[in-house]
Scaffold this motif. Sequence first.
Motif, PDB file in Angstrom:
ATOM      1  N   ARG A   4     -17.151  45.329  39.968  1.00  0.00           N
ATOM      2  CA  ARG A   4     -18.428  45.987  40.254  1.00  0.00           C
ATOM      3  C   ARG A   4     -19.412  45.950  39.090  1.00  0.00           C
ATOM      4  O   ARG A   4     -20.545  46.418  39.220  1.00  0.00           O
ATOM      5  N   THR A   5     -19.009  45.399  37.965  1.00  0.00           N
ATOM      6  CA  THR A   5     -19.877  45.377  36.794  1.00  0.00           C
ATOM      7  C   THR A   5     -20.968  44.324  36.940  1.00  0.00           C
ATOM      8  O   THR A   5     -20.702  43.185  37.343  1.00  0.00           O
ATOM      9  N   ASP A   6     -22.214  44.687  36.621  1.00  0.00           N
ATOM     10  CA  ASP A   6     -23.301  43.720  36.639  1.00  0.00           C
ATOM     11  C   ASP A   6     -23.064  42.682  35.553  1.00  0.00           C
ATOM     12  O   ASP A   6     -22.693  43.005  34.420  1.00  0.00           O
ATOM     13  N   LEU A   7     -23.270  41.408  35.900  1.00  0.00           N
ATOM     14  CA  LEU A   7     -22.980  40.325  34.969  1.00  0.00           C
ATOM     15  C   LEU A   7     -24.230  39.579  34.534  1.00  0.00           C
ATOM     16  O   LEU A   7     -24.530  39.502  33.349  1.00  0.00           O
ATOM     17  N   GLU A  17     -28.508  38.373  35.525  1.00  0.00           N
ATOM     18  CA  GLU A  17     -29.722  38.507  36.332  1.00  0.00           C
ATOM     19  C   GLU A  17     -30.110  37.106  36.781  1.00  0.00           C
ATOM     20  O   GLU A  17     -30.263  36.203  35.951  1.00  0.00           O
ATOM     21  N   HIS A  65     -32.536  39.384  40.718  1.00  0.00           N
ATOM     22  CA  HIS A  65     -31.601  40.441  41.087  1.00  0.00           C
ATOM     23  C   HIS A  65     -30.330  40.278  40.276  1.00  0.00           C
ATOM     24  O   HIS A  65     -30.044  39.202  39.742  1.00  0.00           O
ATOM     25  N   LEU A  66     -29.586  41.341  40.159  1.00  0.00           N
ATOM     26  CA  LEU A  66     -28.351  41.319  39.384  1.00  0.00           C
ATOM     27  C   LEU A  66     -27.188  40.831  40.238  1.00  0.00           C
ATOM     28  O   LEU A  66     -27.073  41.177  41.408  1.00  0.00           O
ATOM     29  N   ILE A  67     -26.333  40.016  39.632  1.00  0.00           N
ATOM     30  CA  ILE A  67     -25.124  39.569  40.305  1.00  0.00           C
ATOM     31  C   ILE A  67     -23.935  40.181  39.569  1.00  0.00           C
ATOM     32  O   ILE A  67     -23.904  40.225  38.340  1.00  0.00           O
ATOM     33  N   THR A  68     -22.982  40.691  40.331  1.00  0.00           N
ATOM     34  CA  THR A  68     -21.820  41.342  39.730  1.00  0.00           C
ATOM     35  C   THR A  68     -20.754  40.325  39.350  1.00  0.00           C
ATOM     36  O   THR A  68     -20.792  39.161  39.771  1.00  0.00           O
ATOM     37  N   GLU A  74     -19.069  39.076  42.564  1.00  0.00           N
ATOM     38  CA  GLU A  74     -19.891  38.110  43.295  1.00  0.00           C
ATOM     39  C   GLU A  74     -19.845  36.741  42.618  1.00  0.00           C
ATOM     40  O   GLU A  74     -19.711  35.707  43.282  1.00  0.00           O
ATOM     41  N   LYS A 133     -20.130  49.245  48.766  1.00  0.00           N
ATOM     42  CA  LYS A 133     -20.300  49.920  47.488  1.00  0.00           C
ATOM     43  C   LYS A 133     -19.205  50.947  47.220  1.00  0.00           C
ATOM     44  O   LYS A 133     -18.991  51.350  46.074  1.00  0.00           O
ATOM     45  N   ASP A 140     -20.308  38.708  29.783  1.00  0.00           N
ATOM     46  CA  ASP A 140     -21.174  37.557  30.030  1.00  0.00           C
ATOM     47  C   ASP A 140     -20.641  36.301  29.356  1.00  0.00           C
ATOM     48  O   ASP A 140     -20.953  35.174  29.779  1.00  0.00           O
TER      49      ASP A 140
END
Length: 205
Positions: free
Chosen positions: A38-41, A43, A53-56, A59, A91, A140
Amino acid sequence: MAVPKSAEPAPATSSSPRPVRMIIEEKEFLRFMLKHCRTDLFEVEDEETKETHLITVGEFMVDELEGDDLVSENKMFQKIFYEIRDNIENKDFDPWKHFIYHPESQVSKFATDLVSEKHTESKLWEKAGAFTEDEADILDLLIPRIVNEYKLRKIKMMMIEIEKAIDKVEANTDFDKIIELQSTYMNLKRAEKELAENLGSLTIN
């Protein structure tokens, strides 16, 4: 990276066990997928709308493997990978809790073992060229490397299987099949080279 969809040889049988290093790569892939799903990785920008948009992590890892058709044939890997994929938009879905308390005991045990096993984070951080006490600080860097290491290992396995298939076909002098297999092999070789370049000086044997 484009991997030919027809490149995958027949699944390995009990007489052709998966290499230990492939098992390690799969487990490391799943551990990061479960822990940081679930962590954003990153943009990313939509090519049509130009909106960002942010991709986790989840994803990204799902898209990378499905896009190149490199999902493992291992049933446990598939079970976890596809259940995460199917819940990626939910979510309320917590991968750790979902799999640790999974109704299938084998899945629950596998997930619990992933949590409890000792992992060589320091080695991963060193390969990523960073020094930190928390892997979450450099996802990242880590996630693309973990994905590419898995892909490279998987492609090497596929190439070995194709080499074996070519040897068998040559004995039957099926030249059309030989040409088809050799073409697939060369495509995989190009993908292997691209991945190796992306991973820098890291060598996978």
